[in-house]
Design a protein around this motif. Structure first.
Motif, PDB file in Angstrom:
ATOM      1  N   ILE A  29       0.841  -1.202   0.000  1.00  0.00           N
ATOM      2  CA  ILE A  29       0.000   0.000   0.000  1.00  0.00           C
ATOM      3  C   ILE A  29       0.870   1.244   0.000  1.00  0.00           C
ATOM      4  O   ILE A  29       2.034   1.217   0.391  1.00  0.00           O
ATOM      5  CB  ILE A  29      -0.956   0.060   1.216  1.00  0.00           C
ATOM      6  CG1 ILE A  29      -0.179   0.163   2.535  1.00  0.00           C
ATOM      7  CG2 ILE A  29      -1.917  -1.090   1.222  1.00  0.00           C
ATOM      8  CD1 ILE A  29      -1.014   0.649   3.694  1.00  0.00           C
ATOM      9  N   TYR A  31       1.097   4.496   1.930  1.00  0.00           N
ATOM     10  CA  TYR A  31       0.596   4.915   3.242  1.00  0.00           C
ATOM     11  C   TYR A  31       0.745   6.421   3.477  1.00  0.00           C
ATOM     12  O   TYR A  31       0.577   6.905   4.588  1.00  0.00           O
ATOM     13  CB  TYR A  31       1.321   4.156   4.353  1.00  0.00           C
ATOM     14  CG  TYR A  31       2.804   4.433   4.416  1.00  0.00           C
ATOM     15  CD1 TYR A  31       3.315   5.477   5.165  1.00  0.00           C
ATOM     16  CD2 TYR A  31       3.700   3.656   3.695  1.00  0.00           C
ATOM     17  CE1 TYR A  31       4.671   5.742   5.210  1.00  0.00           C
ATOM     18  CE2 TYR A  31       5.053   3.904   3.731  1.00  0.00           C
ATOM     19  CZ  TYR A  31       5.531   4.951   4.486  1.00  0.00           C
ATOM     20  OH  TYR A  31       6.877   5.209   4.520  1.00  0.00           O
ATOM     21  N   LEU A  97      -6.931  -3.626   5.456  1.00  0.00           N
ATOM     22  CA  LEU A  97      -6.441  -2.380   4.862  1.00  0.00           C
ATOM     23  C   LEU A  97      -7.548  -1.643   4.114  1.00  0.00           C
ATOM     24  O   LEU A  97      -7.598  -0.410   4.149  1.00  0.00           O
ATOM     25  CB  LEU A  97      -5.261  -2.659   3.925  1.00  0.00           C
ATOM     26  CG  LEU A  97      -3.972  -3.062   4.633  1.00  0.00           C
ATOM     27  CD1 LEU A  97      -2.946  -3.569   3.634  1.00  0.00           C
ATOM     28  CD2 LEU A  97      -3.414  -1.901   5.448  1.00  0.00           C
ATOM     29  N   ILE A 101      -8.457   2.148   4.709  1.00  0.00           N
ATOM     30  CA  ILE A 101      -8.424   3.107   3.593  1.00  0.00           C
ATOM     31  C   ILE A 101      -9.746   3.862   3.523  1.00  0.00           C
ATOM     32  O   ILE A 101      -9.773   5.079   3.358  1.00  0.00           O
ATOM     33  CB  ILE A 101      -8.117   2.385   2.262  1.00  0.00           C
ATOM     34  CG1 ILE A 101      -6.648   1.929   2.240  1.00  0.00           C
ATOM     35  CG2 ILE A 101      -8.425   3.271   1.067  1.00  0.00           C
ATOM     36  CD1 ILE A 101      -6.300   0.969   1.112  1.00  0.00           C
ATOM     37  N   PHE A 109      -4.270   1.046  -2.177  1.00  0.00           N
ATOM     38  CA  PHE A 109      -3.614  -0.191  -2.576  1.00  0.00           C
ATOM     39  C   PHE A 109      -2.701   0.113  -3.749  1.00  0.00           C
ATOM     40  O   PHE A 109      -3.035   0.920  -4.618  1.00  0.00           O
ATOM     41  CB  PHE A 109      -4.643  -1.239  -3.045  1.00  0.00           C
ATOM     42  CG  PHE A 109      -5.437  -1.859  -1.944  1.00  0.00           C
ATOM     43  CD1 PHE A 109      -4.831  -2.710  -1.032  1.00  0.00           C
ATOM     44  CD2 PHE A 109      -6.794  -1.626  -1.830  1.00  0.00           C
ATOM     45  CE1 PHE A 109      -5.574  -3.308  -0.011  1.00  0.00           C
ATOM     46  CE2 PHE A 109      -7.539  -2.215  -0.828  1.00  0.00           C
ATOM     47  CZ  PHE A 109      -6.928  -3.057   0.081  1.00  0.00           C
ATOM     48  N   ALA A 121      -4.107  -2.779  -8.072  1.00  0.00           N
ATOM     49  CA  ALA A 121      -4.881  -2.082  -7.033  1.00  0.00           C
ATOM     50  C   ALA A 121      -6.371  -2.418  -7.109  1.00  0.00           C
ATOM     51  O   ALA A 121      -7.010  -2.689  -6.089  1.00  0.00           O
ATOM     52  CB  ALA A 121      -4.663  -0.579  -7.130  1.00  0.00           C
TER      53      ALA A 121
END
Length: 167
Positions: A29, A31, A97, A101, A109, A121
């Protein structure tokens, strides 16, 4: 670069390789933009789901994935990248995740490898919507339990009716 620095890097590369060899899935990912508090909360959620989450230097991950089923991840390792690895539930990193998100609206992603297959993604977002193994088992058991319990009740009603008629 000193020999000591090379040894330190090789230790990290070997650590990454070891984790990936044991993994069912690995998700990368972006971040960027998360606060320390958000990152801590995310790490706790991932830990609770038994997911290993680590930020490595992209160059070290690229070297670690060379020649492995995770090699496709090298193409997305640009900018801030973190790797979430699961050893038990292949969908867990993507699912956790994805929730984070959506909650923070900051991360994204990049890609992932789930049970040996590479996903971009969009593919990771689709995988994140899959129910967990436990949820699937519970749904299956629920679907077979319902007709069985209905049959048991029917047989009991028949037995009760016969017992009532004989009395």
């Amino acid at each position: 670069m000193s020999i000591e620095a090379q040894k330190e890097k090789q230790v990290i590369i070997d650590e990454i390789k070891d984790k990936l060899e044991r993994a069912q899935s690995a998700v990368v990912i972006d971040y960027i933009g998360t606060t320390v508090a958000e990152a801590d909360a995310m790490r706790k959620k991932l830990r609770d789901a038994n997911v290993d989450y680590t930020v490595y230097k992209n160059t070290l991950v690229k070297r670690a994935v060379q020649g492995t089923k995770y090699e496709g991840l090298a193409e997305v390792l640009e900018g801030p990248s973190a790797v979430a690895i699961s050893y038990d539930d292949a969908v867990a990193p993507a699912r956790v995740l994805n929730g984070v998100i959506k909650e923070y609206k900051k991360m994204a992603f990049k890609a992932g490898v789930v049970e040996g297959s590479f996903f971009d993604a969009k593919g990771m977002e689709a995988i994140a919507s899959l129910p967990s193994r436990e949820e699937l088992i519970a749904k299956f058991l629920g679907s077979i339990q319902s007709p069985v319990s209905k049959a048991v009740r029917t047989f009991q009603a028949i037995a009760d009716a016969k017992a009532g008629a004989e009395a």
